[in-house]
Motif scaffolding. Structure first.
Motif, PDB file in Angstrom:
ATOM      1  N   ARG A  27       0.836  -1.195   0.000  1.00  0.00           N
ATOM      2  CA  ARG A  27       0.000   0.000   0.000  1.00  0.00           C
ATOM      3  C   ARG A  27       0.872   1.246   0.000  1.00  0.00           C
ATOM      4  NH1 ARG A  27      -5.282  -1.002   3.792  1.00  0.00           N
ATOM      5  NH2 ARG A  27      -6.074  -2.758   2.578  1.00  0.00           N
ATOM      6  N   THR A  28       0.301   2.365  -0.365  1.00  0.00           N
ATOM      7  CA  THR A  28       1.022   3.629  -0.336  1.00  0.00           C
ATOM      8  C   THR A  28       1.632   3.839   1.044  1.00  0.00           C
ATOM      9  OG1 THR A  28      -0.440   4.575  -2.009  1.00  0.00           O
ATOM     10  CG2 THR A  28       0.808   6.125  -0.648  1.00  0.00           C
ATOM     11  N   GLY A  29       2.920   4.133   1.072  1.00  0.00           N
ATOM     12  CA  GLY A  29       3.614   4.378   2.332  1.00  0.00           C
ATOM     13  C   GLY A  29       4.239   3.153   2.964  1.00  0.00           C
ATOM     14  N   ALA A  30       4.015   1.968   2.403  1.00  0.00           N
ATOM     15  CA  ALA A  30       4.598   0.748   2.969  1.00  0.00           C
ATOM     16  C   ALA A  30       6.117   0.802   2.847  1.00  0.00           C
ATOM     17  CB  ALA A  30       4.058  -0.488   2.261  1.00  0.00           C
ATOM     18  N   GLU A  31       6.796   0.552   3.952  1.00  0.00           N
ATOM     19  CA  GLU A  31       8.256   0.593   3.993  1.00  0.00           C
ATOM     20  C   GLU A  31       8.853  -0.468   3.055  1.00  0.00           C
ATOM     21  OE1 GLU A  31      11.629   2.454   5.119  1.00  0.00           O
ATOM     22  OE2 GLU A  31       9.637   2.988   5.885  1.00  0.00           O
ATOM     23  N   GLY A  32       9.818  -0.050   2.237  1.00  0.00           N
ATOM     24  CA  GLY A  32      10.539  -0.988   1.377  1.00  0.00           C
ATOM     25  C   GLY A  32       9.741  -1.521   0.205  1.00  0.00           C
ATOM     26  N   ALA A  33       8.627  -0.867  -0.125  1.00  0.00           N
ATOM     27  CA  ALA A  33       7.776  -1.367  -1.205  1.00  0.00           C
ATOM     28  C   ALA A  33       7.273  -0.204  -2.056  1.00  0.00           C
ATOM     29  CB  ALA A  33       6.588  -2.137  -0.631  1.00  0.00           C
ATOM     30  N   PHE A  34       6.999  -0.497  -3.309  1.00  0.00           N
ATOM     31  CA  PHE A  34       6.341   0.450  -4.199  1.00  0.00           C
ATOM     32  C   PHE A  34       4.842   0.226  -4.123  1.00  0.00           C
ATOM     33  CE2 PHE A  34      10.455   0.058  -6.373  1.00  0.00           C
ATOM     34  CZ  PHE A  34      10.756   1.384  -6.629  1.00  0.00           C
ATOM     35  N   SER A  35       4.069   1.297  -4.194  1.00  0.00           N
ATOM     36  CA  SER A  35       2.630   1.138  -4.381  1.00  0.00           C
ATOM     37  C   SER A  35       2.409   0.851  -5.870  1.00  0.00           C
ATOM     38  CB  SER A  35       1.881   2.404  -3.970  1.00  0.00           C
ATOM     39  OG  SER A  35       2.073   3.433  -4.929  1.00  0.00           O
ATOM     40  N   PRO A  36       1.283   0.233  -6.228  1.00  0.00           N
ATOM     41  CA  PRO A  36       1.025  -0.002  -7.649  1.00  0.00           C
ATOM     42  C   PRO A  36       1.041   1.284  -8.483  1.00  0.00           C
ATOM     43  CG  PRO A  36      -0.385  -1.400  -6.332  1.00  0.00           C
ATOM     44  CD  PRO A  36       0.304  -0.459  -5.377  1.00  0.00           C
ATOM     45  N   ALA A  37       0.521   2.396  -7.945  1.00  0.00           N
ATOM     46  CA  ALA A  37       0.538   3.661  -8.691  1.00  0.00           C
ATOM     47  C   ALA A  37       1.968   4.169  -8.882  1.00  0.00           C
ATOM     48  CB  ALA A  37      -0.318   4.709  -7.986  1.00  0.00           C
ATOM     49  N   GLU A  38       2.833   3.960  -7.896  1.00  0.00           N
ATOM     50  CA  GLU A  38       4.242   4.326  -8.057  1.00  0.00           C
ATOM     51  C   GLU A  38       4.904   3.478  -9.140  1.00  0.00           C
ATOM     52  OE1 GLU A  38       5.476   5.843  -3.588  1.00  0.00           O
ATOM     53  OE2 GLU A  38       5.429   3.680  -3.997  1.00  0.00           O
ATOM     54  N   LEU A  39       4.566   2.203  -9.188  1.00  0.00           N
ATOM     55  CA  LEU A  39       5.143   1.341 -10.226  1.00  0.00           C
ATOM     56  C   LEU A  39       4.702   1.773 -11.617  1.00  0.00           C
ATOM     57  CD1 LEU A  39       4.961  -2.230  -8.672  1.00  0.00           C
ATOM     58  CD2 LEU A  39       7.007  -0.904  -9.225  1.00  0.00           C
ATOM     59  N   LEU A  40       3.469   2.224 -11.737  1.00  0.00           N
ATOM     60  CA  LEU A  40       2.986   2.727 -13.020  1.00  0.00           C
ATOM     61  C   LEU A  40       3.823   3.934 -13.453  1.00  0.00           C
ATOM     62  CD1 LEU A  40       0.701   2.544 -15.204  1.00  0.00           C
ATOM     63  CD2 LEU A  40      -0.462   4.296 -13.848  1.00  0.00           C
ATOM     64  N   GLN A  41       4.084   4.824 -12.512  1.00  0.00           N
ATOM     65  CA  GLN A  41       4.899   6.000 -12.819  1.00  0.00           C
ATOM     66  C   GLN A  41       6.343   5.610 -13.138  1.00  0.00           C
ATOM     67  OE1 GLN A  41       4.106   9.398 -10.014  1.00  0.00           O
ATOM     68  NE2 GLN A  41       2.736   7.854  -9.128  1.00  0.00           N
ATOM     69  N   ILE A  42       6.898   4.701 -12.345  1.00  0.00           N
ATOM     70  CA  ILE A  42       8.260   4.208 -12.601  1.00  0.00           C
ATOM     71  C   ILE A  42       8.332   3.557 -13.978  1.00  0.00           C
ATOM     72  CG2 ILE A  42       9.924   2.412 -11.904  1.00  0.00           C
ATOM     73  CD1 ILE A  42      10.172   4.815 -10.141  1.00  0.00           C
ATOM     74  N   ALA A  43       7.292   2.837 -14.356  1.00  0.00           N
ATOM     75  CA  ALA A  43       7.268   2.203 -15.676  1.00  0.00           C
ATOM     76  C   ALA A  43       7.323   3.260 -16.778  1.00  0.00           C
ATOM     77  CB  ALA A  43       6.033   1.317 -15.824  1.00  0.00           C
ATOM     78  N   ALA A  44       6.583   4.344 -16.615  1.00  0.00           N
ATOM     79  CA  ALA A  44       6.606   5.416 -17.623  1.00  0.00           C
ATOM     80  C   ALA A  44       7.994   6.046 -17.704  1.00  0.00           C
ATOM     81  CB  ALA A  44       5.548   6.466 -17.297  1.00  0.00           C
ATOM     82  N   ALA A  45       8.592   6.351 -16.556  1.00  0.00           N
ATOM     83  CA  ALA A  45       9.932   6.953 -16.537  1.00  0.00           C
ATOM     84  C   ALA A  45      10.969   5.970 -17.071  1.00  0.00           C
ATOM     85  CB  ALA A  45      10.294   7.393 -15.126  1.00  0.00           C
ATOM     86  N   GLY A  46      10.866   4.714 -16.657  1.00  0.00           N
ATOM     87  CA  GLY A  46      11.815   3.702 -17.105  1.00  0.00           C
ATOM     88  C   GLY A  46      11.745   3.462 -18.597  1.00  0.00           C
TER      89      GLY A  46
END
Length: 134
Positions: A27-46
């Motif tokens: 979930r958003t804010g989980a230590e040591g983990a990406f939220s699914p929405a963060e992964l979507l953004q990382i995918a776009a940047a990557g």
């Protein structure tokens, strides 16, 4: 196997591919983990970074270091993103102004033509789910 996400604890998941790579999700804010929405953004940047790499290194130098940052617009309480913004941070000080403009144009065109993630986000596609009936 392809791609999978497996639960390994409360609000804790691991995404895997068949090449052995793993990414922690939560979930958003989980230590040591990406939220699914963060992964979507990382995918776009990557995707943008991978697509532009050859263009940048060919003009700036093979050892060129660069980073791509990403942010998103999201309305308060919304369960969707309204926009994703990708920005390149690369030292182009060795290039003349016309060369910088040409590189920026080439990067834009390459991303528009080749970046699967950005193209898919802009297009919008159906997403389906299956759940066992029994």
């Amino acid at each position: 196997m392809g791609l999978e996400v497996q639960r390994d604890g409360r609000h804790s998941f691991v995404g895997r591919n068949d090449r052995g790579a793993e990414v922690r999700l939560g979930r958003t804010g989980a230590e040591g983990a990406f939220s699914p929405a963060e992964l979507l953004q990382i995918a776009a940047a990557g995707c943008s970074a991978v697509t532009a790499e050859e263009l940048i290194t060919r003009r700036v130098g093979e050892d060129a270091k660069f980073r791509v940052t990403v942010t998103a617009d999201r309305r308060e309480g919304a369960s969707e993103l309204d926009a994703v913004h990708v920005a390149f941070d690369v030292d182009v000080s060795t290039l003349a102004e016309d060369q910088r403009e040409a590189l920026a144009g080439a990067v834009d065109r390459a991303i528009e033509r080749l970046c699967t993630v950005s193209r898919t986000l802009k297009k919008g596609i159906p997403v389906t789910e299956e759940f066992p009936a029994a």
